[in-house]
Motif scaffolding. Structure first.
Motif, short mmCIF file in Angstrom:
data_model
loop_
_atom_site.label_atom_id
_atom_site.label_comp_id
_atom_site.label_asym_id
_atom_site.label_seq_id
_atom_site.Cartn_x
_atom_site.Cartn_y
_atom_site.Cartn_z
N LYS A 234 0.85 -1.19 0.00
CA LYS A 234 0.00 0.00 0.00
C LYS A 234 0.89 1.24 0.00
O LYS A 234 2.01 1.20 0.49
CB LYS A 234 -0.87 0.04 1.25
CG LYS A 234 -1.91 -1.06 1.31
CD LYS A 234 -2.74 -0.89 2.57
CE LYS A 234 -3.70 -2.01 2.76
NZ LYS A 234 -4.48 -1.84 3.99
N ASN A 235 0.35 2.33 -0.55
CA ASN A 235 1.12 3.57 -0.53
C ASN A 235 0.19 4.78 -0.56
O ASN A 235 -0.99 4.65 -0.87
CB ASN A 235 2.12 3.60 -1.68
CG ASN A 235 1.45 3.68 -3.03
OD1 ASN A 235 0.98 4.73 -3.42
ND2 ASN A 235 1.41 2.57 -3.76
N HIS A 236 0.76 5.91 -0.23
CA HIS A 236 0.02 7.17 -0.20
C HIS A 236 0.50 8.12 -1.30
O HIS A 236 0.33 9.33 -1.20
CB HIS A 236 0.21 7.84 1.18
CG HIS A 236 -0.15 6.95 2.32
ND1 HIS A 236 -1.44 6.66 2.64
CD2 HIS A 236 0.63 6.25 3.17
CE1 HIS A 236 -1.45 5.83 3.67
NE2 HIS A 236 -0.22 5.56 4.01
N LEU A 237 1.08 7.55 -2.33
CA LEU A 237 1.68 8.36 -3.38
C LEU A 237 0.66 9.22 -4.12
O LEU A 237 0.89 10.40 -4.38
CB LEU A 237 2.43 7.46 -4.36
CG LEU A 237 3.30 8.16 -5.39
CD1 LEU A 237 4.33 9.05 -4.72
CD2 LEU A 237 3.98 7.14 -6.28
N LYS A 238 -0.50 8.65 -4.43
CA LYS A 238 -1.52 9.39 -5.17
C LYS A 238 -1.97 10.62 -4.38
O LYS A 238 -2.09 11.72 -4.93
CB LYS A 238 -2.71 8.49 -5.48
CG LYS A 238 -3.75 9.16 -6.36
CD LYS A 238 -4.83 8.18 -6.76
CE LYS A 238 -5.82 8.84 -7.70
NZ LYS A 238 -6.82 7.88 -8.16
N ARG B 22 0.83 13.23 -4.29
CA ARG B 22 0.95 13.87 -5.61
C ARG B 22 -0.19 14.87 -5.80
O ARG B 22 0.03 16.00 -6.27
CB ARG B 22 0.91 12.78 -6.69
CG ARG B 22 0.99 13.29 -8.09
CD ARG B 22 1.01 12.16 -9.10
NE ARG B 22 -0.12 11.27 -9.03
CZ ARG B 22 -1.34 11.56 -9.52
NH1 ARG B 22 -1.57 12.72 -10.09
NH2 ARG B 22 -2.32 10.67 -9.44
N GLN C 276 0.59 12.52 -12.98
CA GLN C 276 1.49 11.37 -12.94
C GLN C 276 2.70 11.60 -13.83
O GLN C 276 3.82 11.22 -13.48
CB GLN C 276 0.76 10.09 -13.37
CG GLN C 276 -0.27 9.63 -12.37
CD GLN C 276 -1.02 8.39 -12.85
OE1 GLN C 276 -1.07 8.09 -14.04
NE2 GLN C 276 -1.61 7.68 -11.91
N ILE D 173 4.50 5.40 -12.50
CA ILE D 173 3.80 6.07 -11.40
C ILE D 173 2.41 5.48 -11.24
O ILE D 173 1.96 5.18 -10.12
CB ILE D 173 3.73 7.59 -11.63
CG1 ILE D 173 5.13 8.20 -11.74
CG2 ILE D 173 2.90 8.27 -10.54
CD1 ILE D 173 6.01 7.99 -10.52
N ASN D 174 1.71 5.28 -12.35
CA ASN D 174 0.38 4.70 -12.31
C ASN D 174 0.41 3.32 -11.67
O ASN D 174 -0.44 2.99 -10.82
CB ASN D 174 -0.20 4.63 -13.73
CG ASN D 174 -1.59 4.07 -13.74
OD1 ASN D 174 -1.77 2.84 -13.77
ND2 ASN D 174 -2.58 4.93 -13.73
N GLU E 259 1.04 3.61 -7.86
CA GLU E 259 -0.15 4.09 -7.17
C GLU E 259 -1.23 3.01 -7.08
O GLU E 259 -1.95 2.93 -6.08
CB GLU E 259 -0.72 5.32 -7.88
CG GLU E 259 0.12 6.55 -7.71
CD GLU E 259 -0.45 7.78 -8.38
OE1 GLU E 259 0.14 8.86 -8.18
OE2 GLU E 259 -1.47 7.69 -9.11
#
Length: 64
Positions: free
Chosen positions: A2-6, A9, A16, A30-31, A34
């Motif tokens: 899991k990540n909080h990149l979206k 950003r 992206q 990047i897509n 995410e």
């Protein structure tokens, strides 16, 4: 993973493609990160954390 990149950003108003340019990776990478389909390499994870001025563990967390 899991990540909080979206969310990070979006807070900066970056697409992206723009984030990919900052990190020298493609928009597709990047897509995929995410969406949780691709786990970044450790060097890329460090670059992401440095760009957002966060610890890696504040952005990425292991899925169970």
């Amino acid at each position: 993973m899991k990540n909080h990149l979206k969310a990070l950003r979006a807070e900066r108003g970056w697409s992206q493609a723009v984030l990919g340019d900052y990190l020298s990776v493609s928009r597709q990478t990047i897509n995929a990160i995410e969406a949780g389909r691709y786990d970044p390499s450790l060097p890329l994870a460090f670059k992401i954390a440095q760009l957002f001025e966060k610890k890696i563990e504040d952005i990425f967390e292991a899925s169970e």
